[in-house]
Design a protein around this motif. Structure first.
Motif, PDB file in Angstrom:
ATOM      1  N   ALA A  59       0.835  -1.208   0.000  1.00  0.00           N
ATOM      2  CA  ALA A  59       0.000   0.000   0.000  1.00  0.00           C
ATOM      3  C   ALA A  59       0.870   1.258   0.000  1.00  0.00           C
ATOM      4  N   LEU A  60       1.979   1.242   0.748  1.00  0.00           N
ATOM      5  CA  LEU A  60       2.881   2.403   0.759  1.00  0.00           C
ATOM      6  C   LEU A  60       3.514   2.624  -0.614  1.00  0.00           C
ATOM      7  N   LYS A  61       3.884   1.535  -1.289  1.00  0.00           N
ATOM      8  CA  LYS A  61       4.430   1.675  -2.634  1.00  0.00           C
ATOM      9  C   LYS A  61       3.394   2.276  -3.571  1.00  0.00           C
ATOM     10  N   SER A  62       2.149   1.856  -3.404  1.00  0.00           N
ATOM     11  CA  SER A  62       1.069   2.394  -4.230  1.00  0.00           C
ATOM     12  C   SER A  62       0.880   3.891  -3.973  1.00  0.00           C
ATOM     13  N   ILE A  63       0.902   4.284  -2.703  1.00  0.00           N
ATOM     14  CA  ILE A  63       0.781   5.704  -2.356  1.00  0.00           C
ATOM     15  C   ILE A  63       1.947   6.485  -2.950  1.00  0.00           C
ATOM     16  N   GLU A  64       3.139   5.931  -2.816  1.00  0.00           N
ATOM     17  CA  GLU A  64       4.339   6.586  -3.329  1.00  0.00           C
ATOM     18  C   GLU A  64       4.237   6.799  -4.837  1.00  0.00           C
ATOM     19  N   ARG A  65       3.809   5.773  -5.553  1.00  0.00           N
ATOM     20  CA  ARG A  65       3.694   5.887  -7.014  1.00  0.00           C
ATOM     21  C   ARG A  65       2.599   6.871  -7.406  1.00  0.00           C
ATOM     22  N   THR A  66       1.499   6.872  -6.667  1.00  0.00           N
ATOM     23  CA  THR A  66       0.390   7.751  -7.015  1.00  0.00           C
ATOM     24  C   THR A  66       0.761   9.212  -6.827  1.00  0.00           C
ATOM     25  N   VAL A  67       1.400   9.551  -5.708  1.00  0.00           N
ATOM     26  CA  VAL A  67       1.739  10.959  -5.478  1.00  0.00           C
ATOM     27  C   VAL A  67       2.828  11.458  -6.426  1.00  0.00           C
ATOM     28  N   MET A  68       3.532  10.538  -7.083  1.00  0.00           N
ATOM     29  CA  MET A  68       4.569  10.943  -8.034  1.00  0.00           C
ATOM     30  C   MET A  68       3.996  11.189  -9.435  1.00  0.00           C
ATOM     31  N   ILE A  69       2.719  10.902  -9.629  1.00  0.00           N
ATOM     32  CA  ILE A  69       2.096  11.166 -10.930  1.00  0.00           C
ATOM     33  C   ILE A  69       2.043  12.678 -11.114  1.00  0.00           C
ATOM     34  N   SER A  70       2.580  13.153 -12.204  1.00  0.00           N
ATOM     35  CA  SER A  70       2.714  14.606 -12.375  1.00  0.00           C
ATOM     36  C   SER A  70       1.403  15.307 -12.709  1.00  0.00           C
ATOM     37  N   ASP A  71       0.426  14.595 -13.190  1.00  0.00           N
ATOM     38  CA  ASP A  71      -0.807  15.249 -13.631  1.00  0.00           C
ATOM     39  C   ASP A  71      -1.933  15.246 -12.600  1.00  0.00           C
ATOM     40  N   ILE A  72      -1.667  14.836 -11.356  1.00  0.00           N
ATOM     41  CA  ILE A  72      -2.735  14.883 -10.365  1.00  0.00           C
ATOM     42  C   ILE A  72      -2.783  16.267  -9.720  1.00  0.00           C
ATOM     43  N   THR A  73      -3.931  16.592  -9.178  1.00  0.00           N
ATOM     44  CA  THR A  73      -4.087  17.895  -8.535  1.00  0.00           C
ATOM     45  C   THR A  73      -3.507  17.848  -7.126  1.00  0.00           C
ATOM     46  N   ASP A  74      -3.324  19.015  -6.556  1.00  0.00           N
ATOM     47  CA  ASP A  74      -2.809  19.105  -5.195  1.00  0.00           C
ATOM     48  C   ASP A  74      -3.766  18.424  -4.220  1.00  0.00           C
ATOM     49  N   ARG A  75      -5.064  18.612  -4.416  1.00  0.00           N
ATOM     50  CA  ARG A  75      -6.064  17.994  -3.532  1.00  0.00           C
ATOM     51  C   ARG A  75      -5.995  16.467  -3.608  1.00  0.00           C
ATOM     52  N   GLU A  76      -5.869  15.931  -4.822  1.00  0.00           N
ATOM     53  CA  GLU A  76      -5.757  14.474  -4.982  1.00  0.00           C
ATOM     54  C   GLU A  76      -4.490  13.963  -4.293  1.00  0.00           C
ATOM     55  N   ARG A  77      -3.400  14.710  -4.432  1.00  0.00           N
ATOM     56  CA  ARG A  77      -2.140  14.321  -3.801  1.00  0.00           C
ATOM     57  C   ARG A  77      -2.300  14.286  -2.278  1.00  0.00           C
TER      58      ARG A  77
END
Length: 196
Positions: A59-77
């Motif tokens: 789950a931590l790896k998934s969170i790490e990969r998701t927050v590194m996506i450049s096209d997500i919004t600040d709120r999503e991050r």
């Protein structure tokens, strides 16, 4: 009397065989009970604890990969980052549970190695997530694209200036840094991100 002796002998043999089968059965039941107790009290809780650790790290790896996506919004991050505390709590429960379990010498050696590596990894990840929490921008991919365009504009400007110097001709390009493409972009750009 010979018949009685034969019947009695046969009965004694059958009774001894029954007693032997019964003793083996009682021994097997006791052995099974001990093994089941070991599985229920030691093996299953240890396996469950290791499962919590593995699930949490995934789950931590998934969170790490998701927050590194450049096209997500600040709120999503921020929403994704908010789940990290629950995941770390689950991992801590798993570590605590496995710590209490009975381990062989080899398992203890591997466990000590794991806890050392996990501690270093956790510290590195804390630093990473602290840096990510300071980012308050939407669509970082667009920012990167804009910076790449402005860099290319600067490279072209440097090449044109170099050509003018090399050919000893007057340079007709812009010399005011606030008037170049990057200067215009930078004047309009605003962020509330913390500088590192």
């Amino acid at each position: 009397m010979k018949m009685f002796a034969k019947l009695l002998s046969a009965f004694v043999v059958v009774a001894l065989m029954c007693a032997l089968v019964g003793a083996v059965g009682i021994f097997g039941i006791n052995s099974t009970a001990v093994n089941l107790h070991h599985v229920a009290e030691d093996t299953l809780p240890a396996t469950q604890a290791l499962g919590w650790i593995a699930e949490g790290m995934t789950a931590l790896k998934s969170i790490e990969r998701t927050v590194m996506i450049s096209d997500i919004t600040d709120r999503e991050r921020k929403d994704v980052l908010s789940r990290r505390g629950d995941v770390l709590e689950k991992i801590t429960q798993g570590i605590s549970g496995y710590e209490k379990s009975v381990k062989t010498e080899a398992q203890q050696t591997l466990w000590l190695k794991f806890t050392g590596l996990y501690s270093r990894w956790h510290h590195s990840q804390d630093q990473l997530f602290h840096a990510i929490e300071t980012v308050n921008l939407d669509n970082l991919g667009e920012l990167g694209l804009n910076l790449a365009r402005k860099k290319m504009d600067h490279v072209k400007w440097v090449a044109a200036l170099g050509d003018a110097v090399y050919s000893q001709t007057p340079f007709t390009g812009q010399l005011d840094p606030a008037q170049c493409g990057f200067g215009h972009w930078l004047a309009d750009f605003s962020t509330n991100s913390v500088k590192l």
